[in-house]
Structures are given as structure tokens and as C-alpha cells.
Design an enzyme around this catalytic site. Structure first.
Site, short mmCIF file in Angstrom:
data_model
loop_
_atom_site.label_atom_id
_atom_site.label_comp_id
_atom_site.label_asym_id
_atom_site.label_seq_id
_atom_site.Cartn_x
_atom_site.Cartn_y
_atom_site.Cartn_z
N ASP A 90 0.92 -1.14 0.05
CA ASP A 90 -0.14 0.12 0.14
C ASP A 90 0.91 1.23 0.06
O ASP A 90 1.19 1.72 1.12
CB ASP A 90 -1.21 -0.11 1.04
CG ASP A 90 -0.23 -0.02 2.33
OD1 ASP A 90 0.93 -0.56 2.49
OD2 ASP A 90 -0.58 0.59 3.28
N ASP A 145 7.07 3.86 4.29
CA ASP A 145 7.94 2.86 4.44
C ASP A 145 8.07 1.56 3.65
O ASP A 145 8.96 0.87 3.41
CB ASP A 145 7.73 2.14 5.88
CG ASP A 145 6.42 1.70 6.31
OD1 ASP A 145 5.31 2.26 5.81
OD2 ASP A 145 6.03 0.62 6.86
N ASP A 146 6.60 1.45 2.48
CA ASP A 146 6.54 0.52 1.74
C ASP A 146 7.76 1.06 0.59
O ASP A 146 8.40 0.16 0.10
CB ASP A 146 5.46 0.56 0.91
CG ASP A 146 4.31 0.36 2.03
OD1 ASP A 146 3.63 -0.78 2.04
OD2 ASP A 146 3.93 1.37 2.78
N THR A 159 2.72 -6.07 2.76
CA THR A 159 3.11 -5.09 4.08
C THR A 159 1.83 -4.00 3.76
O THR A 159 1.88 -2.77 4.21
CB THR A 159 4.42 -4.20 3.63
OG1 THR A 159 4.15 -3.43 2.42
CG2 THR A 159 5.47 -5.15 3.33
N ASN A 211 -1.12 0.04 16.85
CA ASN A 211 -0.77 1.46 16.31
C ASN A 211 -2.21 2.14 16.09
O ASN A 211 -2.20 3.20 15.66
CB ASN A 211 0.15 1.67 15.45
CG ASN A 211 0.10 0.76 14.32
OD1 ASN A 211 -1.00 0.09 14.12
ND2 ASN A 211 1.12 0.91 13.19
N GLU A 271 -2.97 -3.49 14.83
CA GLU A 271 -2.00 -3.00 14.02
C GLU A 271 -2.59 -2.69 12.52
O GLU A 271 -3.51 -3.13 12.20
CB GLU A 271 -1.09 -3.99 13.72
CG GLU A 271 0.25 -3.24 12.90
CD GLU A 271 0.07 -3.60 11.42
OE1 GLU A 271 0.49 -2.67 10.67
OE2 GLU A 271 -0.72 -4.36 11.12
N ASN A 311 -2.14 -2.66 9.32
CA ASN A 311 -2.27 -3.58 8.24
C ASN A 311 -3.53 -4.60 8.57
O ASN A 311 -4.48 -4.75 7.72
CB ASN A 311 -1.28 -4.27 7.61
CG ASN A 311 -0.20 -3.29 7.11
OD1 ASN A 311 -0.40 -2.20 6.75
ND2 ASN A 311 1.08 -3.76 7.07
N HIS A 334 8.68 -0.43 9.43
CA HIS A 334 7.93 -1.89 9.46
C HIS A 334 8.35 -2.51 8.17
O HIS A 334 8.76 -3.73 8.17
CB HIS A 334 6.66 -1.30 9.44
CG HIS A 334 6.06 -0.10 10.34
ND1 HIS A 334 6.01 -0.63 11.72
CD2 HIS A 334 5.92 0.97 10.49
CE1 HIS A 334 5.48 0.39 12.55
NE2 HIS A 334 5.63 1.23 11.82
N ASP A 335 7.97 -1.96 6.89
CA ASP A 335 7.98 -2.70 5.84
C ASP A 335 9.47 -3.21 5.15
O ASP A 335 9.54 -4.16 5.01
CB ASP A 335 7.13 -2.00 4.64
CG ASP A 335 5.95 -1.74 5.04
OD1 ASP A 335 5.27 -2.37 6.06
OD2 ASP A 335 5.24 -1.07 4.32
C1 BDR Z 1 2.05 -0.58 8.74
O1 BDR Z 1 0.87 0.37 8.34
C2 BDR Z 1 1.52 0.98 7.34
O2 BDR Z 1 0.80 2.18 7.52
C3 BDR Z 1 2.79 0.86 7.02
O3 BDR Z 1 3.14 1.05 5.75
C4 BDR Z 1 3.06 -0.43 7.65
O4 BDR Z 1 2.98 -1.52 6.41
C5 BDR Z 1 2.43 -0.36 10.06
O5 BDR Z 1 1.58 -0.63 10.88
CA CA Z 2 2.85 -0.77 4.26
#
Ligand code: BDR
Ligand code: CA
Length: 317
Positions: free
Chosen positions: A9, A13-14, A127, A161, A167, A169, A243-244
Site C-alpha cells: 500500500d 515505509d513501503d 505490507t 498502533n 495494528e 495492516n 516496518h516494511d
Molecule cells: C504498517 O501500516 C502502514 O501504515 C505501514 O506502511 C506499515 O505497513 C505499520 O503498522
Molecule cells: Ca505498508
């Protein structure tokens, strides 16, 4: 040489996961499949096409996946997500559109075909919302015995988060995530347990300011935006969670993390909807098909991260 499919997505971080794989001498990015979450599907696909060209890799095929959760009519980006990743997903940084188009083949077909073609050589790395993977497993249940999944998502020993137990995703499509875990497919869960231990600081980001390419300038601006969001939302981390890219790194080198083997599920009802937790019905059942990453060699990952992403940015046009 590990073959990697990133299911993205494409937020910030992707974008780092793309650069990590492209900068890895021991990995080949055989395709990117698009999902939704940080951005709408179309925007994520646009970003993946544009970023791979910016990084000098127009050969990477990009496939569009499913635009929303199976049980929903549509998808809208949340306000908080749009602040973290910017309205365009890449920190409002402007980069040129790609010259090549998205592939005609749907992402789910590509995932199934690649699983059959590459077998154990392939790691599939979702991810974002895990909707494409659940759809692929439904369409071809034999994937359960041939696909290796390393997913960024969930939290087992730390809070979520999105809320105390979810979380982001997993929150996009808890039913799909539950289907994935309960399918018995071989999966490594790289969740907040470890991704909040791998943090990029502003000082580390400064290293990339020395690299004189348009890609490096775009990534420094994007990641600066991302760190800014973390400074507001989670100042105690001291930077942004990687993260990713950590999930991508574990797909290439599983020894970066220490894992708990466990059969997982996702709660889909009630107030704890979206919680990733051990499946009480399968607690004593072998094999345990998911490994949840609980420890990470953060210094080694961060060294690899700076080196590999730095290499991708330096060799870009
Ligand atoms: C995940 O959620 C997305 O916002 C980020 O790209 C990561 O994959 C972190 O919780
Ligand atoms: Ca992501």
C-alpha cells in the site's frame, strides 16, 4: 538469490521496502502487487510504478490488486494515515509519473502463477491490507503448501498502533488476515513487536543527504516527513519505525529475527476486533505454521538497511 514479491500500500515505509530489495545483491524483485491502506489502491500502484522508475528499475512489473476488504463496499484512507504518509502516500513529495503502465494481469493471478513457478525460491511479502493473499489462497488452496509468506502486520506482545490491540495492516481487513493465519500457509509475522525496535533517526537520515541523485533527494524528503509524524505520534521511539523494510529484510535473511512458532488467529468480532493472538483451538496442534518475530538484531538490520537502501539510491538515475 531470493525472489521477492512485495504486496504494497505504497506509503513511505513501503517505498523503503522497494529500495531495500532493489539494493540487495542477494534478492530479485520479481513483482509488486498493489493493495490499499496508506493510500487508495490506484495511488499505491501509481507510487510503485513511479518509485521503481525513479530508482532505475522499470523492469519490475506492477500489478493492481483488490481495492478493498472482501466484506466491504469500498475503502477510504483515514485522516491520521493521510497525515503520517501525506495525501499522496509519499510525504507529499512530487516525483514524475512512470512511463510504463500497470500490468493487465490481476495481482491475485500473478501471485498464484509466481507461487507455482518459483516454489521455495520465492518469498511473498504483504505490507498492507492482506486482502490479495486471502483471495489467492481461496482461489488456489494448494498455495498453502507452496507459498512462503513474510508479512508486516499485527502485534503479539506490544499494543497496536490503531488502538490498544490492533495494528494498521490487520485493521484494514481482519477477516482476510484471519483466513491467512488459519489457512496453515507458512508465514512469518513481522509485527510491531520487532518493527518498533528498528527505528531510523534523523541523524541516520542525514547520511543519504550526501548522495546526489533525484531518488536520494526524494527519499530524504519523504522519510523526513515520516519521521516528523513519528515525532508527533510516538516521540518515545526517537525516529520512525522501519516496518516494511524489516519484513523485506527478514524475507531475504530470516536470521535477523528470533521467532515464536505458534498457530495464530485474528479476532473478528467484538471490541478486540483486529487483535492478532494465538489460536486457543490449535495451541497444542502441530505443525505450528506461523512464526511470530519477537526479537530482532536491530544493529545488524540497521547497518544492512543503511547500506542497501543507500546503494539503491546511489545507483538510481
Ligand atoms: C504498517 O501500516 C502502514 O501504515 C505501514 O506502511 C506499515 O505497513 C505499520 O503498522
Ligand atoms: Ca505498508
Amino acid at each position: 538469490m531470493k525472489k521477492i514479491i512485495l504486496d504494497l500500500d505504497t506509503g513511505i515505509d513501503d517505498a523503503l521496502a522497494i529500495a531495500y530489495v532493489l539494493g540487495s545483491p542477494d534478492a530479485e524483485l520479481v513483482g509488486i502487487t498493489g493493495t490499499y491502506g496508506n493510500v487508495l489502491l490506484e495511488q499505491g500502484v501509481r507510487n510503485s510504478l513511479a518509485l521503481t522508475e525513479l530508482l532505475g528499475h522499470p523492469e519490475v512489473p506492477v500489478f493492481a490488486g483488490l481495492p478493498h476488504a472482501m466484506g466491504r463496499d469500498g475503502f477510504a484512507v483515514s485522516e491520521s494515515t493521510a497525515l503520517i504518509h501525506g495525501a499522496n502516500g509519499i510525504g507529499n513529495v512530487v516525483i514524475p509519473d512512470a512511463e510504463r503502465p500497470v500490468q493487465d494481469q490481476p495481482a491475485v493471478d500473478f501471485i498464484i502463477e509466481a507461487a507455482h513457478r518459483y516454489g521455495d525460491e520465492l518469498a511473498y511479502v504483504p505490507t498492507g491490507a492482506p486482502t490479495n493473499l486471502a483471495a489467492a489462497l481461496r482461489r488456489d488452496p494448494s498455495l498453502k503448501d507452496r507459498l512462503h509468506v513474510v508479512l508486516m502486520g499485527g502485534a503479539l506482545t506490544v499494543p497496536g498502533n490503531v488502538n490498544a490491540w490492533t495494528e494498521a495492516n490487520i485493521d484494514q481487513d481482519p477477516e482476510a488476515a484471519n483466513e491467512v493465519f488459519r489457512s496453515g500457509v507458512d508465514a512469518t509475522m513481522v509485527g510491531l513487536d520487532v518493527t518498533h525496535q528498528t527505528v531510523l533517526t534523523r541523524r541516520a537520515l542525514d547520511e543519504w543527504r550526501q548522495i546526489d541523485t533525484p531518488a536520494a533527494r526524494a527519499y530524504v524528503a519523504m522519510v523526513g516527513h515520516y519521521i516528523g509524524a513519528y515525532e508527533k505520534n510516538a516521540p518515545y521511539l526517537g525516529g520512525c519505525g522501519l516496518h516494511d523494510p524489516l519484513a523485506a529484510a527478514v524475507a531475504i535473511d530470516p536470521t535477523l529475527v528470533g521467532c515464536l512458532p505458534i498457530n495464530m488467529k485474528v479476532e473478528c468480532e467484538g471490541p478486540t476486533r483486529g487483535r492478532t493472538i494465538g489460536d486457543e483451538r490449535l495451541i497444542n496442534v502441530a505443525p505450528k505454521t506461523t512464526r511470530v518475530a519477537l526479537t530482532v538484531d536491530a544493529p545488524r538490520f540497521l547497518r544492512e538497511f543503511m547500506q542497501r537502501v543507500g546503494a539503491a539510491l546511489a545507483t538510481a538515475r
